[in-house]
Structures are given as structure tokens and as C-alpha cells.
Motif scaffolding. Structure first.
Motif, PDB file in Angstrom:
ATOM      1  N   PRO A  69       2.989  12.598   4.873  1.00 19.95           N
ATOM      2  CA  PRO A  69       4.236  13.228   5.108  1.00 19.95           C
ATOM      3  C   PRO A  69       4.895  13.866   4.063  1.00 19.95           C
ATOM      4  O   PRO A  69       4.408  12.969   3.184  1.00 19.95           O
ATOM      5  N   GLN A  84       6.119   3.213  -0.937  1.00 17.82           N
ATOM      6  CA  GLN A  84       5.834   2.726   0.114  1.00 17.82           C
ATOM      7  C   GLN A  84       4.337   2.469   0.146  1.00 17.82           C
ATOM      8  O   GLN A  84       3.930   3.882  -0.510  1.00 17.82           O
ATOM      9  N   TYR A  90      -2.857   2.867   2.778  1.00 18.21           N
ATOM     10  CA  TYR A  90      -4.123   3.134   2.889  1.00 18.21           C
ATOM     11  C   TYR A  90      -5.150   4.079   3.419  1.00 18.21           C
ATOM     12  O   TYR A  90      -3.932   5.130   4.518  1.00 18.21           O
ATOM     13  N   GLN A  91      -5.565   4.133   3.314  1.00 16.34           N
ATOM     14  CA  GLN A  91      -6.543   6.347   3.622  1.00 16.34           C
ATOM     15  C   GLN A  91      -7.434   5.524   4.601  1.00 16.34           C
ATOM     16  O   GLN A  91      -8.423   4.745   4.620  1.00 16.34           O
ATOM     17  N   SER A 140      -6.352  10.959   6.995  1.00 16.94           N
ATOM     18  CA  SER A 140      -5.148  10.843   6.798  1.00 16.94           C
ATOM     19  C   SER A 140      -5.018   9.412   6.524  1.00 16.94           C
ATOM     20  O   SER A 140      -5.110   8.810   6.339  1.00 16.94           O
ATOM     21  N   TRP A 141      -3.104   8.425   5.919  1.00 14.49           N
ATOM     22  CA  TRP A 141      -2.611   7.529   5.571  1.00 14.49           C
ATOM     23  C   TRP A 141      -1.804   6.312   6.443  1.00 14.49           C
ATOM     24  O   TRP A 141      -0.896   7.638   6.993  1.00 14.49           O
ATOM     25  N   THR A 142      -2.260   5.297   6.283  1.00  6.21           N
ATOM     26  CA  THR A 142      -1.062   4.597   7.212  1.00  6.21           C
ATOM     27  C   THR A 142      -0.241   4.018   6.375  1.00  6.21           C
ATOM     28  O   THR A 142      -0.886   3.571   4.907  1.00  6.21           O
ATOM     29  N   VAL A 143       1.226   4.135   6.120  1.00  4.48           N
ATOM     30  CA  VAL A 143       1.254   3.014   5.298  1.00  4.48           C
ATOM     31  C   VAL A 143       1.195   1.618   5.696  1.00  4.48           C
ATOM     32  O   VAL A 143       1.397   1.049   7.080  1.00  4.48           O
ATOM     33  N   TYR A 144       0.798   1.012   4.320  1.00  3.12           N
ATOM     34  CA  TYR A 144       0.847  -0.838   4.603  1.00  3.12           C
ATOM     35  C   TYR A 144       2.184  -1.441   4.131  1.00  3.12           C
ATOM     36  O   TYR A 144       2.326  -2.455   5.010  1.00  3.12           O
ATOM     37  N   GLU A 145       3.202  -0.913   3.784  1.00  7.77           N
ATOM     38  CA  GLU A 145       4.321  -1.466   3.143  1.00  7.77           C
ATOM     39  C   GLU A 145       4.977  -0.560   2.464  1.00  7.77           C
ATOM     40  O   GLU A 145       4.657  -0.180   1.988  1.00  7.77           O
ATOM     41  N   THR A 146       6.460  -0.925   2.927  1.00 10.82           N
ATOM     42  CA  THR A 146       7.969  -0.921   1.798  1.00 10.82           C
ATOM     43  C   THR A 146       8.318  -1.770   0.911  1.00 10.82           C
ATOM     44  O   THR A 146       8.140  -3.432   1.180  1.00 10.82           O
TER      45      THR A 146
END
Lengths: 172, 172
Positions: free
Chosen positions: B35, B152, B155-156, B161-167
Motif C-alpha cells: 500500500p 509498521q 517483510y518481503q 510483495s510485502w506483508t505486515v509483521y508488526e505494528t
């Protein structure tokens, strides 16, 4: 007051996400809208104020459930209800409890069907495409395990893609 | 031991993300990979063990910085260094401090250029395309404000593409 569309999901390990994406790339038109995931709570609408309330509730729920393991062994399909093919997550009490807790009390009920934990790898295909894809995948056997220690609250943008709003870690 | 590729970013409000996506859709080949975001720390590699260490450090950093406001008034370009066109985030001490703190101490240095807070809306275009796009956007004026209260860690995946691991939430 304006609302956003929210959802709650678990992102499995990179290994499982990469495997799911190798299928999604070809068979899932929503491949680019969100990483591979297990939906815990279907889409619901909330105002900024409501979501503040809901996040406190989600923090409580997260603390109640200790981190847990999941297993994936095979592919399944929701056909004939929908032409969705998915990595089947083996029945799991922690997932079921999370889903149940997220659809009761303060939190809006947003569950359309019985809860079947899964990672979608193909959807919105024609009847014939679905038969081909599912036919070629239903015999696959996997031995995937993952340790789940968190879930994510996301909101949807105008183009249908999802952005993570907050991470909730399980247990204490 | 195997490593993942991590990065740290801020997702601005849905309103700003929707605006950025209206351009990214047409001018950014990485539109579908993540995003719209302000990069706080460039990509770095870490093992599972290292990232545990780093997340404790990031929690500390998050607590040091109170939530803050940002402003976007115009479009700018990194040309001739790269053909990247972006929504310029007005100079902001909190962003600069976050970026600095994330590239010192325990955390690996992963800063290639001077830190210029921005939201990319166009990249990897040919020289001519870049001239056209930037030419048509450089006169735009915005009056966008946003309140930033979290960042945030992502990791890729193999497909980029990227995924959120932690806020991480700012302040106490």
C-alpha cells in the motif's frame, strides 16, 4: 460519520504465503489486493470511534488465547456454494474460538457462513476453470506446519486492496 | 540461518492512500506490491532471532516519539538520481528522528541516500514518460494533513510483495 471497511486475518509464515501465491498468481483475481491469509472475521464497517472500542476488545481477546500451531495437509473447495479453492487449515480449537469471540459481545456479527479456516488460492473462476484447477490440485498432499502468535486488523482502500491497521499478539 | 528481508514504513490515512493509488495505478509498476507508504527504514536482512532483538528496540523507539502531524502540499521528483515522482511530506522532525534512530545502535544501517520523507506515486518510467508525468503533476497543489500514531514492520515475499509483521504505536 464516515466509516471504513475492516477485516481481521492471520498471515501465515512466509513459506506458506509463497506457496499460496504460486497458485494465487494464476488463479485468484484478488491476488494483488492482500497477502495470503486466514480470515478470522469477515468484512465489517465501523467509524473511527467504534474501531477504538473494538481494538480494546480485540486486545482482550488476543490475551485470552495462547499462541498455537496450525497444520495444512490438503486442498479443498467450497463448490458448489462458491468456486473458491483453498489450502485447508486442519480443524483447530484456537481458530474457532478466535472467530467466535470476534463475532459476539461488543463486536459486530459479520459471519456469513459456518467458519471454515482456509487460505484461498483460487476464486471467481468459471465453472469449467474451477473444475480444471480443483481437479489438478485435489490430489496434492502437503505437510505444512506453522506457529501462530498474532493476528491483524486491516481496512480496505477504494481500489479493493487492504492495509494493516494494527497487530494483536496472542497470549501474555 | 535463513533471513527475511524487512522494511519499516508508515501507512498514511485512507484518504491519502486512495489519492496516491489513483496515480500509482497508472505510473508505478510496484503499485500492487505494497500500500502507499512513507518508508522510515530501507530494506534490511535479519534472521528470526535478530528480528526479535530488533522489535524490542523498535518498541523503545516508538515510545520515545509522541504521535505527530504531517502535511503534504506538492509533488516532487528524485530526478536525475532516479525517475521517482512522489508526494512530498513537508520536513518533519519526528520523521527525521524516527529514521535516524532506526539506523543506529542495535539496528543495522540501511540508509542509501539522505532521508527525504515521501510517498512514491510513480517510478521506473523511461526518461520521456517521467518527463510527461512529472510535467503534468509538478504544478499540483494539495492541502493534505494526517495524524501519525504508528509505524509498521514488514517483510518481503518471493514475489516482491510485502506483508505486515508488526505494528508499533507511538508514545505512551
Amino acid at each position: 460519520m464516515s466509516t471504513l471497511k475492516y477485516g481481521i486475518a492471520i498471515f501465515p509464515s512466509k513459506e506458506i504465503q509463497d506457496l499460496a501465491n504460486s497458485y494465487r498468481k494464476r488463479y485468484d483475481p484478488r491476488y494483488n489486493k492482500i497477502p495470503p491469509h486466514i480470515t478470522l472475521k469477515e468484512r465489517f464497517e465501523a467509524t473511527k470511534e467504534e474501531i477504538n472500542d473494538f481494538t480494546s476488545e480485540l486486545e482482550k481477546i488476543a490475551k485470552e488465547i495462547e499462541p498455537f500451531d496450525i497444520e495444512i495437509k490438503k486442498v479443498s473447495s467450497f463448490s458448489p456454494v462458491t468456486n473458491t479453492v483453498y489450502l485447508k487449515v486442519e480443524p483447530n480449537e484456537s481458530l474457532t474460538t478466535l472467530n467466535k469471540r470476534m463475532n459476539e459481545g461488543k463486536l459486530p456479527k459479520s459471519q456469513q457462513f459456518a467458519f471454515v479456516p482456509h487460505i484461498t488460492i483460487s476464486q471467481e473462476l468459471s465453472e469449467d476453470e474451477h473444475s480444471d484447477v480443483y481437479g489438478s490440485m485435489r490430489m496434492l498432499e502437503f505437510d505444512l506446519k506453522d506457529h501462530i502468535d498474532r493476528f491483524q486488523l486491516l481496512y480496505q482502500l477504494e481500489d479493493g486492496s487492504w492495509t494493516v491497521y494494527e497487530t494483536f499478539k496472542l497470549g501474555n
